[in-house]
Design an enzyme around this catalytic site. Structure first.
Site, PDB file in Angstrom:
ATOM      1  N   ASN A 173       0.812  -1.229   0.000  1.00  0.00           N
ATOM      2  CA  ASN A 173       0.000   0.000   0.000  1.00  0.00           C
ATOM      3  C   ASN A 173       0.840   1.271   0.000  1.00  0.00           C
ATOM      4  OD1 ASN A 173       0.745  -0.584   2.679  1.00  0.00           O
ATOM      5  ND2 ASN A 173      -0.952   0.605   3.479  1.00  0.00           N
ATOM      6  N   GLU A 207       3.973  -5.138  12.354  1.00  0.00           N
ATOM      7  CA  GLU A 207       3.018  -4.030  12.176  1.00  0.00           C
ATOM      8  C   GLU A 207       1.908  -4.560  11.300  1.00  0.00           C
ATOM      9  OE1 GLU A 207       3.294  -1.296  13.751  1.00  0.00           O
ATOM     10  OE2 GLU A 207       5.352  -1.512  14.456  1.00  0.00           O
ATOM     11  N   CYS A 221      -3.256   1.455   6.509  1.00  0.00           N
ATOM     12  CA  CYS A 221      -3.590   0.740   7.751  1.00  0.00           C
ATOM     13  C   CYS A 221      -4.190   1.682   8.789  1.00  0.00           C
ATOM     14  CB  CYS A 221      -2.347   0.062   8.298  1.00  0.00           C
ATOM     15  SG  CYS A 221      -0.992   1.221   8.549  1.00  0.00           S
ATOM     16  N   GLU A 263       7.675   0.886  15.851  1.00  0.00           N
ATOM     17  CA  GLU A 263       8.704   1.432  14.977  1.00  0.00           C
ATOM     18  C   GLU A 263       8.737   2.937  15.204  1.00  0.00           C
ATOM     19  OE1 GLU A 263       7.449   0.168  11.047  1.00  0.00           O
ATOM     20  OE2 GLU A 263       8.652  -1.643  11.255  1.00  0.00           O
TER      21      GLU A 263
HETATM   22  P1  NAD Z   1       0.506  -9.224   3.333  1.00  0.00           P
HETATM   23  O1  NAD Z   1       0.576  -9.675   4.735  1.00  0.00           O
HETATM   24  O2  NAD Z   1      -0.223 -10.056   2.352  1.00  0.00           O
HETATM   25  O3  NAD Z   1       1.969  -9.036   2.711  1.00  0.00           O
HETATM   26  C1  NAD Z   1       2.939  -8.206   3.308  1.00  0.00           C
HETATM   27  C2  NAD Z   1       4.308  -8.700   2.901  1.00  0.00           C
HETATM   28  O4  NAD Z   1       4.526  -9.981   3.482  1.00  0.00           O
HETATM   29  C3  NAD Z   1       4.487  -8.888   1.398  1.00  0.00           C
HETATM   30  O5  NAD Z   1       5.802  -8.555   1.035  1.00  0.00           O
HETATM   31  C4  NAD Z   1       4.253 -10.379   1.215  1.00  0.00           C
HETATM   32  O6  NAD Z   1       4.878 -10.911   0.075  1.00  0.00           O
HETATM   33  C5  NAD Z   1       4.906 -10.901   2.484  1.00  0.00           C
HETATM   34  N1  NAD Z   1       4.452 -12.229   2.889  1.00  0.00           N
HETATM   35  C6  NAD Z   1       3.249 -12.812   2.666  1.00  0.00           C
HETATM   36  N2  NAD Z   1       3.234 -14.059   3.204  1.00  0.00           N
HETATM   37  C7  NAD Z   1       4.437 -14.241   3.792  1.00  0.00           C
HETATM   38  C8  NAD Z   1       5.018 -15.313   4.521  1.00  0.00           C
HETATM   39  N3  NAD Z   1       4.360 -16.438   4.763  1.00  0.00           N
HETATM   40  N4  NAD Z   1       6.274 -15.155   4.983  1.00  0.00           N
HETATM   41  C9  NAD Z   1       6.949 -14.010   4.768  1.00  0.00           C
HETATM   42  N5  NAD Z   1       6.465 -12.974   4.071  1.00  0.00           N
HETATM   43  C10 NAD Z   1       5.209 -13.086   3.596  1.00  0.00           C
HETATM   44  O7  NAD Z   1      -0.064  -7.745   3.407  1.00  0.00           O
HETATM   45  P2  NAD Z   1      -0.428  -6.802   2.201  1.00  0.00           P
HETATM   46  O8  NAD Z   1      -1.699  -7.317   1.609  1.00  0.00           O
HETATM   47  O9  NAD Z   1       0.765  -6.613   1.339  1.00  0.00           O
HETATM   48  O10 NAD Z   1      -0.696  -5.407   2.944  1.00  0.00           O
HETATM   49  C11 NAD Z   1      -1.933  -5.051   3.473  1.00  0.00           C
HETATM   50  C12 NAD Z   1      -1.949  -5.275   4.964  1.00  0.00           C
HETATM   51  O11 NAD Z   1      -0.869  -4.582   5.572  1.00  0.00           O
HETATM   52  C13 NAD Z   1      -3.198  -4.728   5.621  1.00  0.00           C
HETATM   53  O12 NAD Z   1      -3.666  -5.661   6.571  1.00  0.00           O
HETATM   54  C14 NAD Z   1      -2.699  -3.474   6.337  1.00  0.00           C
HETATM   55  O13 NAD Z   1      -3.456  -3.092   7.448  1.00  0.00           O
HETATM   56  C15 NAD Z   1      -1.321  -3.873   6.709  1.00  0.00           C
HETATM   57  N6  NAD Z   1      -0.472  -2.690   6.950  1.00  0.00           N
HETATM   58  C16 NAD Z   1      -0.123  -2.399   8.236  1.00  0.00           C
HETATM   59  C17 NAD Z   1       0.643  -1.271   8.508  1.00  0.00           C
HETATM   60  C18 NAD Z   1       1.052  -0.923   9.914  1.00  0.00           C
HETATM   61  O14 NAD Z   1       1.914  -0.077  10.076  1.00  0.00           O
HETATM   62  N7  NAD Z   1       0.476  -1.530  10.936  1.00  0.00           N
HETATM   63  C19 NAD Z   1       1.057  -0.452   7.446  1.00  0.00           C
HETATM   64  C20 NAD Z   1       0.666  -0.776   6.151  1.00  0.00           C
HETATM   65  C21 NAD Z   1      -0.091  -1.915   5.906  1.00  0.00           C
END
Ligand code: NAD
Length: 481
Positions: free
Chosen positions: A150, A248, A282, A461
């Site tokens: 995102n 996060e 998020c 963070e």
């Molecule tokens: P996601 O969890 O699908 O993917 C995030 C990252 O993790 C990607 O690089 C993905 O390839 C990797 N990943 C996926 N499965 C993995 C595994 N088994 N092992 C290691 N890495 C893996 O999330 P997304 O769809 O890319 O992002 C959206 C989500 O992120 C939403 O839930 C949002 O709320 C959250 N988000 C949180 C914050 C925060 O600061 N809390 C900030 C931005 C986004």
């Protein structure tokens, strides 16, 4: 089609097994680039490079590490227009947003941690006249930085900058959906004199190379931002191996509107909190709680403003809302809207895909959607949608606003709107969230702790929190006599 490469040991590299993933432009629905679908072999090379680079990088002075990060910030700023365009094409976000938020923040992250490298200090504790303790803060080794789609380079740089500033070497894994700006960034590393192996960027699927990275025994710490289910999976995979973890994750953030709020400002800003980046932030406020006496007026004015948001080609000036990240995510968001209706909710505006003419005819657009009439405990009000969809609910008084806010397994962020500041501060204290804004939203000072409670996160963070995460404290006690 443009090709994106890994960056390993100071050089671009094709994936060892020659497997590639299509990268799509959400606004057109068309594949426009190919990125590595990396495997354990690529990771092995990255790990070996990062391990060899660790001792010299850890021994580099903090001032020199800071200079390297500042040079990177300069190079990103020189190419800000190119980066913003690439981020907009890759994510579907309005170009204006990438220009004003994403890319300036990348440079700010790098500069902030360039400074932190030099300002980070450790404590000493005197024990009367007899002894003194001093605490060393040592880099951990090779660390993993895993980031979502995102805010692609914004969040990648938010992790790698403190990791490098603290003297670690890094293997970064950007989201497979948005690899472009991390690739463009990797091409600047040698020009900024980042020594080979210090920062390695490996592209590929989460379940593939992402999981393999998490499973590497030699990785000392994992900094992850993404969905809560992925965070859980990472926590499970690493249980028993005692790696440092910073997670996060998702949110379902309340926006609390009191009757005495500054009306226009609250409408402007709660609309921003609801729909910035198509609601794919998020920190977005997706549960809007409004005090009873102004509920109807607020609902009317808010919906009127939501209807005015222009859903359009992200590259065209004047588009307020761009495309959602993928066809699958668009479908998920539409399913959530259907679920809300099945649960008894009424769609006040939006609720449908938006079909644009011309080059965006196949793009993944959804109209800003406002839903009312749902109880706090229903799935729509409990599960993260991560799209341009908000619910609106009335409350009577302060206690009810707090109870509704806290009826969530998440605890990432909240915003409170009202002119009785004492009351706002009371509510801020009782809301279960890692970040609370009063009469503002997403106003960020990089020194402050960022992260969530409950299912939204583990660890914080930001500022020196990140420097602490990326270092191991070692206490040395010295007796004088
Ligand atoms: P996601 O969890 O699908 O993917 C995030 C990252 O993790 C990607 O690089 C993905 O390839 C990797 N990943 C996926 N499965 C993995 C595994 N088994 N092992 C290691 N890495 C893996 O999330 P997304 O769809 O890319 O992002 C959206 C989500 O992120 C939403 O839930 C949002 O709320 C959250 N988000 C949180 C914050 C925060 O600061 N809390 C900030 C931005 C986004």
């Amino acid at each position: 089609m443009e090709k994106i490469y890994n960056y390993i040991d100071g050089d671009v590299a094709a994936p060892a097994e020659d497997r590639w993933l299509d990268v799509f432009e959400p606004a057109t629905g068309q594949a426009y680039a190919r990125a590595p679908d990396s495997s354990a072999d690529d990771l092995k090379k990255a790990m070996s490079a990062a391990q060899s680079a660790f001792d010299p990088w850890a021994a580099t002075s903090a001032a020199e590490r800071g200079r390297v990060l500042n040079r990177l910030a300069n190079l990103v700023e020189e190419r800000a227009a190119e980066f913003a365009q690439a981020e907009s094409v890759d994510t579907g976000k309005p170009l204006r947003l990438a220009e004003s938020v994403d890319i300036p923040r990348v440079a700010a992250n790098l500069r902030f941690y360039a400074g932190a490298a030099e300002h980070f200090a450790s404590e000493s504790h005197a024990m009367g006249q007899d002894a003194i303790n001093y605490t060393l803060r040592e880099p951990l080794g090779v660390v993993a930085c895993i980031s979502p789609w995102n805010l692609p380079l914004y969040l990648l740089s938010w992790k790698i900058a403190p990791a490098l500033a603290a003297g670690n070497t890094v293997i970064a894994k950007p989201s497979e959906l948005t690899p472009m700006t991390a690739y463009l960034f990797s091409r600047l590393l040698s020009r900024a004199n980042v020594p080979p192996g210090v920062l390695n960027i490996v592209h590929g699927r989460g379940a593939g190379v992402g999981q393999a990275l998490v499973d590497q025994t030699e990785i000392a710490a994992i900094s992850f931002t993404g969905g809560t289910s992925t965070g859980k999976q990472i926590a499970k995979s690493t249980a028993g191996r005692f790696k440092k973890l910073s997670l996060e994750m998702g949110g379902k953030n309340p926006t609390v509107v009191f009757a005495d709020c500054d009306w226009d400002r609250t409408l402007d800003q709660t609309l921003r909190a609801a729909f910035t980046n198509q609601g794919e932030v998020c920190l977005c406020g997706s549960r809007i709680l409004v005090q009873n006496e102004v509920y109807e007026r607020f609902r009317e004015d808010f919906v009127a403003r939501a209807k005015q948001l222009v859903v359009g080609d992200p590259l065209v000036n004047g588009s307020d809302q761009g495309a959602l990240i993928s066809a699958a995510h668009r479908d998920k968001v539409l399913d959530c809207i259907q679920l809300a209706q099945d649960e008894g909710g009424e769609v006040l505006c939006g609720g449908t895909p938006v079909n644009l003419p011309g080059r965006c005819a196949e793009g993944w657009f959804v109209a800003p959607t406002v839903i009312e009439g749902l109880p706090a405990q229903c799935r729509t009000n409990q599960e993260e949608i991560f799209g341009p969809v908000v619910t609106i609910m009335p409350f009577d008084d302060e206690d009810e606003a707090i109870a509704l806010s806290n009826q969530s397994t998440y605890g990432l962020a909240a915003s409170i709107w009202g002119s009785d500041v004492t009351r706002c501060l009371r509510v801020a204290r009782r809301i279960e969230a890692g970040l609370v804004w009063v009469n503002t939203w997403m106003m960020r000072d990089l020194r402050t702790p960022m992260g969530g409670m409950k299912q939204s996160g583990m660890g914080r963070e930001g500022g020196f929190e990140s420097m602490r995460f990326f270092t191991e404290p070692k206490n040395v006690c010295v007796r004088y006599d």
